[in-house]
Design an enzyme around this catalytic site. Structure first.
Site, PDB file in Angstrom:
ATOM      1  CB  ALA A  59      48.845  35.377  48.161  1.00 17.90           C
ATOM      2  CG  PHE A  60      44.995  31.135  46.712  1.00 12.61           C
ATOM      3  CD1 PHE A  60      45.166  31.262  48.074  1.00 12.61           C
ATOM      4  CD2 PHE A  60      43.754  30.748  46.240  1.00 12.61           C
ATOM      5  CE1 PHE A  60      44.127  31.012  48.952  1.00 12.61           C
ATOM      6  CE2 PHE A  60      42.704  30.489  47.107  1.00 12.61           C
ATOM      7  CZ  PHE A  60      42.887  30.633  48.464  1.00 12.61           C
ATOM      8  CE  LYS A  61      42.421  34.325  51.223  1.00 18.05           C
ATOM      9  NZ  LYS A  61      43.611  33.501  51.584  1.00 18.05           N
ATOM     10  CG  ASP A  62      46.481  38.655  43.739  1.00 21.87           C
ATOM     11  OD1 ASP A  62      45.838  39.543  44.330  1.00 21.87           O
ATOM     12  OD2 ASP A  62      47.728  38.561  43.803  1.00 21.87           O
TER      13      ASP A  62
ATOM     14  CG  LEU B 268      39.645  38.635  46.001  1.00 16.52           C
ATOM     15  CD1 LEU B 268      40.424  38.967  47.264  1.00 16.52           C
ATOM     16  CD2 LEU B 268      38.190  39.077  46.153  1.00 16.52           C
TER      17      LEU B 268
END
Ligand code: PLP
Length: 463
Positions: free
Chosen positions: A108-111, A114
């Protein structure tokens, strides 16, 4: 570059000092004191850079207290964990572009942000010899991305609370199969709200917070926003090259306004004429849709949906945009946010609504429409959307005319196999990398929903 607070009550601080901060001390959000506009020469050079080179060029504007070689090394290390060389590929599906942000370790895009933040944390902590303990609660996405961001990193431990047996199987496995010594999964016997309440109470114990140098990883962190700007430039250049145009619009599945705010800043740097509008797509939790269309920013009840990472009422990054909307006037921003805190509603007049609509278009998708979009998009193109991306696609088609639209794909469908199978009426086959998780050893501890128990656990395991 120096950083200021949206509420004007903070001395200017350098980049490094923003990295471990959430809110500014005056309760505002941290923003750069100015946003540069790119020159035509820069645009030309940037258009041929690799993702990592592009990131370095974007960050160079905002980071002047880290050596360039160090920054470069952090960037390269962060995107090595992605499954594609391009990091965030842009694909044309039918008559629309999809910016695939889900090729990182937790799909998912939060990688994207993060992975970078984890490496940045480690580097800065090694410089000062300090240690931190990260504490957070998750209903799914953010927790696993944060865990993968800091797994195995020196001088950092991470404690993530999730409601035991109440997150999806794939999402739980993405957290509990990380067995590094510095990762602690706490399966709480309670709901997500219980988890959040525990975390909040622990952060309110300032003594405890100081003693264990507790740190939050939340979406208001400036370095996260900055890392998310890169893929807007990346996608802009890919589409311009492919279509021979100079204008592109973006459709962004939105929750806390972090992702689309990064787009807003990238648009400022590119020039508004190159990105005429950003399309803000919400599910039935539609406070931002009401804000853009009617100037009505009023809190309702959170409604659980099939695009759970967008189930918010108050958008934590909203204040950053409000600051620009109100003409970079920190006094007005402060007054508006204080009014909102007490009355839970802000109403904007026609002048301001027109201003908002120069930046944004907005559409919302009901549960039914989200299912329907997954189904028809698959029938027409053979491409499977996750439910969040489907919300963005629905909005993109509502506003599609001549200018090419890029829809941000914020998660891989494999993260939501039940919903996708239901929409398509076929069993959704999980990718092998995710199937493997079912056979890996797991590490988690089950705790009762008690502040004292969680504190005791942290005391015992903290770095
Ligand atoms: C977090 C998240 C969003 C919302 O992003 P914001 O920055 O909060 O607006 C959308 N889709 C997915 C899959 C997410 O994890």
């Amino acid at each position: 570059m120096k950083y200021i607070s949206t509420r004007g009550g903070m001395e200017k601080i350098p980049f490094k000092q923003t990295v471990f901060e959430g809110l500014a001390p005056d309760g505002g959000l941290i923003i750069p004191e100015k946003v540069p506009r790119l020159t035509p020469e820069e645009l030309k050079t940037w258009s041929t850079l690799s993702y990592q080179e592009l990131a370095l060029n974007v960050f160079r504007y905002f980071v002047d207290d880290i050596l360039e070689d160090t920054l470069k090394e952090i960037i390269y290390r962060s995107y090595q964990t992605f499954r594609t060389k391009e990091v965030t590929p842009v694909v044309k599906i039918g008559d629309i572009y999809i910016l695939e942000l889900f090729h990182g370790p937790t799909w998912a895009f939060k990688d994207v942000a993060l992975q970078f933040l984890g490496n940045l944390f480690e580097k800065l902590l090694l410089e000062t010899g300090e240690k931190i303990n990260i504490l957070g609660a998750t209903s799914g996405d953010t927790g696993s991305a944060a865990i993968y961001g800091v797994r195995g990193k020196k001088n950092i431990a991470i404690f993530i609370l999730h409601p035991h047996r109440r997150v999806s199987e794939v999402q739980a496995l993405m957290m509990t199969t990380v067995t590094d010594d510095n990762v602690f999964n706490l399966a709480i016997e309670g709901t997500f709200d219980d988890c959040q309440a525990i975390v909040k109470q622990i952060f309110m114990d300032l003594d405890f917070k100081r003693r264990y140098r507790l740190t939050a990883i939340n979406s208001i962190n400036w370095a996260r926003v900055m890392a998310q700007m890169v893929y807007y430039f990346w996608a802009y250049f890919r589409v311009c090259e492919k279509e021979g145009v100079e204008q592109v619009m973006f459709s962004v599945p939105t929750g806390n306004f972090g992702d689309i705010f990064a787009g807003y800043l990238a648009r400022k740097m590119l020039g508004e004429e190159r990105v005429p509008k950003l399309i803000l797509a919400t599910n039935e939790n539609d406070i931002l849709y009401r804000f853009v269309n009617f100037g009505d920013y009023s809190v309702g009840q959170v409604k659980p949906t099939i695009s759970p990472s967008m189930d918010i009422q108050v958008a934590s990054n909203f204040e950053r945009y409000l600051y620009y909307l109100l003409g970079e006037d920190s006094e007005k921003t402060k007054q508006a946010m204080e009014k909102f805190a007490s009355e839970k509603t802000l109403k904007f007049d026609q002048n301001i609504i027109e201003k908002i609509q120069q930046d944004f278009l907005s559409d919302r998708a009901t549960e039914e429409e989200t299912f329907e979009t997954i189904r028809t998009f698959y029938e027409n193109t053979g491409y499977i959307l996750d439910p969040h991306t489907a919300v963005g696609i629905k909005a993109a088609y509502r506003f599609k005319k001549d200018i090419p639209i890029v829809c941000l794909a914020t998660a891989h469908p494999a993260k939501f196999p039940e919903t996708v199978s239901k929409a398509l009426g076929i069993e959704f086959e999980l990718p092998d990398e995710i199937k493997k998780l079912y056979h890996l050893p797991q590490k988690y501890d089950i705790l009762s929903a008690s502040v004292a128990k969680v504190k005791e656990y942290i005391e015992y395991k903290a770095v």
